[in-house]
Scaffold this motif. Sequence first.
Motif, PDB file in Angstrom:
ATOM      1  N   THR A  96      39.903  36.067  43.590  1.00  0.00           N
ATOM      2  CA  THR A  96      38.890  35.203  44.188  1.00  0.00           C
ATOM      3  C   THR A  96      38.447  34.120  43.211  1.00  0.00           C
ATOM      4  OG1 THR A  96      38.073  37.006  45.577  1.00  0.00           O
ATOM      5  CG2 THR A  96      36.595  35.138  45.245  1.00  0.00           C
ATOM      6  N   ALA A  97      38.052  34.543  42.008  1.00  0.00           N
ATOM      7  CA  ALA A  97      37.569  33.570  41.030  1.00  0.00           C
ATOM      8  C   ALA A  97      37.457  34.221  39.663  1.00  0.00           C
ATOM      9  CB  ALA A  97      36.203  33.014  41.450  1.00  0.00           C
ATOM     10  N   PHE A  98      37.475  33.392  38.648  1.00  0.00           N
ATOM     11  CA  PHE A  98      37.134  33.844  37.301  1.00  0.00           C
ATOM     12  C   PHE A  98      35.662  33.546  37.057  1.00  0.00           C
ATOM     13  CE2 PHE A  98      41.759  33.193  36.367  1.00  0.00           C
ATOM     14  CZ  PHE A  98      42.030  34.472  35.897  1.00  0.00           C
ATOM     15  N   GLU A 108      37.000  38.639  36.193  1.00  0.00           N
ATOM     16  CA  GLU A 108      37.614  38.178  37.439  1.00  0.00           C
ATOM     17  C   GLU A 108      37.042  38.933  38.629  1.00  0.00           C
ATOM     18  OE1 GLU A 108      42.199  37.875  39.224  1.00  0.00           O
ATOM     19  OE2 GLU A 108      41.651  39.439  37.791  1.00  0.00           O
ATOM     20  N   GLU A 109      36.932  38.234  39.740  1.00  0.00           N
ATOM     21  CA  GLU A 109      36.552  38.856  41.007  1.00  0.00           C
ATOM     22  C   GLU A 109      37.795  38.923  41.899  1.00  0.00           C
ATOM     23  OE1 GLU A 109      33.571  40.031  41.643  1.00  0.00           O
ATOM     24  OE2 GLU A 109      32.535  39.236  39.876  1.00  0.00           O
ATOM     25  N   LEU A 110      37.987  40.093  42.547  1.00  0.00           N
ATOM     26  CA  LEU A 110      39.129  40.284  43.436  1.00  0.00           C
ATOM     27  C   LEU A 110      38.680  40.942  44.728  1.00  0.00           C
ATOM     28  CD1 LEU A 110      40.071  41.474  40.306  1.00  0.00           C
ATOM     29  CD2 LEU A 110      42.257  41.120  41.384  1.00  0.00           C
ATOM     30  N   ARG A 111      39.475  40.729  45.787  1.00  0.00           N
ATOM     31  CA  ARG A 111      39.252  41.372  47.081  1.00  0.00           C
ATOM     32  C   ARG A 111      40.470  42.223  47.407  1.00  0.00           C
ATOM     33  NH1 ARG A 111      39.459  37.024  50.837  1.00  0.00           N
ATOM     34  NH2 ARG A 111      38.658  38.434  52.442  1.00  0.00           N
ATOM     35  N   TRP A 112      40.236  43.479  47.775  1.00  0.00           N
ATOM     36  CA  TRP A 112      41.313  44.377  48.203  1.00  0.00           C
ATOM     37  C   TRP A 112      41.340  44.364  49.734  1.00  0.00           C
ATOM     38  CZ3 TRP A 112      43.070  49.048  45.040  1.00  0.00           C
ATOM     39  CH2 TRP A 112      42.973  48.774  43.665  1.00  0.00           C
ATOM     40  N   VAL A 113      42.417  43.794  50.297  1.00  0.00           N
ATOM     41  CA  VAL A 113      42.486  43.561  51.736  1.00  0.00           C
ATOM     42  C   VAL A 113      43.695  44.279  52.329  1.00  0.00           C
ATOM     43  CG1 VAL A 113      42.710  41.805  53.535  1.00  0.00           C
ATOM     44  CG2 VAL A 113      41.374  41.309  51.470  1.00  0.00           C
ATOM     45  N   ALA A 114      43.505  44.934  53.465  1.00  0.00           N
ATOM     46  CA  ALA A 114      44.605  45.580  54.188  1.00  0.00           C
ATOM     47  C   ALA A 114      44.347  45.463  55.681  1.00  0.00           C
ATOM     48  CB  ALA A 114      44.733  47.047  53.787  1.00  0.00           C
ATOM     49  N   ALA A 115      45.398  45.189  56.435  1.00  0.00           N
ATOM     50  CA  ALA A 115      45.306  45.057  57.893  1.00  0.00           C
ATOM     51  C   ALA A 115      44.213  44.080  58.302  1.00  0.00           C
ATOM     52  CB  ALA A 115      45.058  46.434  58.528  1.00  0.00           C
ATOM     53  N   GLY A 116      44.064  42.997  57.517  1.00  0.00           N
ATOM     54  CA  GLY A 116      43.099  41.966  57.838  1.00  0.00           C
ATOM     55  C   GLY A 116      41.666  42.310  57.535  1.00  0.00           C
ATOM     56  N   ARG A 117      41.441  43.407  56.812  1.00  0.00           N
ATOM     57  CA  ARG A 117      40.079  43.859  56.540  1.00  0.00           C
ATOM     58  C   ARG A 117      39.877  44.065  55.043  1.00  0.00           C
ATOM     59  NH1 ARG A 117      37.795  49.879  57.757  1.00  0.00           N
ATOM     60  NH2 ARG A 117      35.559  49.479  57.593  1.00  0.00           N
ATOM     61  N   GLU A 118      38.778  43.554  54.527  1.00  0.00           N
ATOM     62  CA  GLU A 118      38.461  43.774  53.118  1.00  0.00           C
ATOM     63  C   GLU A 118      37.827  45.156  52.958  1.00  0.00           C
ATOM     64  OE1 GLU A 118      36.004  41.790  49.363  1.00  0.00           O
ATOM     65  OE2 GLU A 118      35.910  40.848  51.357  1.00  0.00           O
ATOM     66  N   LEU A 119      38.435  45.962  52.093  1.00  0.00           N
ATOM     67  CA  LEU A 119      37.950  47.324  51.868  1.00  0.00           C
ATOM     68  C   LEU A 119      37.135  47.444  50.585  1.00  0.00           C
ATOM     69  CD1 LEU A 119      41.217  49.294  52.768  1.00  0.00           C
ATOM     70  CD2 LEU A 119      39.267  48.770  54.260  1.00  0.00           C
ATOM     71  N   LEU A 120      37.669  46.850  49.528  1.00  0.00           N
ATOM     72  CA  LEU A 120      37.032  46.969  48.223  1.00  0.00           C
ATOM     73  C   LEU A 120      36.872  45.590  47.602  1.00  0.00           C
ATOM     74  CD1 LEU A 120      39.214  49.892  46.819  1.00  0.00           C
ATOM     75  CD2 LEU A 120      36.813  50.092  47.504  1.00  0.00           C
ATOM     76  N   ARG A 121      35.839  45.447  46.815  1.00  0.00           N
ATOM     77  CA  ARG A 121      35.683  44.260  45.989  1.00  0.00           C
ATOM     78  C   ARG A 121      35.708  44.720  44.536  1.00  0.00           C
ATOM     79  NH1 ARG A 121      31.631  40.181  48.420  1.00  0.00           N
ATOM     80  NH2 ARG A 121      33.262  40.369  50.000  1.00  0.00           N
TER      81      ARG A 121
END
Length: 281
Positions: A96-98, A108-121
């Motif tokens: 997502t961003a530093f 760093e910020e990240l998004r964990w996405v599966a099947a079109g849905r964000e599960l974890l940040r």
Amino acid sequence: MTSSDSLVLRVAGRPVGRYVTRPELPARLAPRPHLHPVTTLAGTAVTEVSPADHAHHLGVGVAVPDVEGHNFWGGRTFVRDRGPTELDDHGIQRHTAFQLRDPDGFVEELRWVAAGRELLRERRTVAVTGLTGTAWALDFTFSLTNITPDPLSIGSPATNGRPGAAYGGFFWRARKEAAAPEVFTADREGEREVHGTRADWLALAGAAWTLVFAGATEDTRRDPWFVRAAEYPGVGSSLAHGERLAVAPGGTVVRRIVTVVADGRLSRAEAAALAGKAVTP
């Protein structure tokens, strides 16, 4: 620094690691930001990306084979009573961003996405520091927060019915050489003895390099080590060893592993001393 898609980490001006934020990979490899190549101060590479034996192994990063049924590890999914199975269940870690970006580390910020849905940040903090003229340390912390309104759980092939395969969490795919690396802790030696044990530190020693992994928090030290040497060289933590790890809505899982990257083959005493130096504030 390089482009917005990668950056180079340096110790005393020497490049020791390249961090790739947006790898162009097929979905079945569970694309995710990772470090590669990572090198010793003398320039010896100690990571691999997409090797022939496991195309989904991506240098150094965070990989989890089961987050509420979604595969963030890559490759086949282990299904109870069926074994490893090709499924369309792969997730992706999206940069997502530093929040911070310097030659000696980043946040760093990240998004964990599966099947079109964000599960974890995730918030990932990585820092490098010199230890000696032939060794440096990679300090890697990740925080996973459940941003859904429902409980999530993290599993592994072991919790899904495959004994001895509790991989998932921090993972380092090391350099494969003609001979398998040595593996040892303060009181154990060999893959069979070390795999699945809890130890303050664990060393993997190749032909001209040694990696020493140390858990730097109480929760991290409770996680057993996942170790491979004969089949391929790799070391990781086990977030879900004997049972699934539950994460309540809004809950956060935090782990911190500091890895010593050294030229040469370290003795047990040398590995212990450097591990202690690396994790000392």
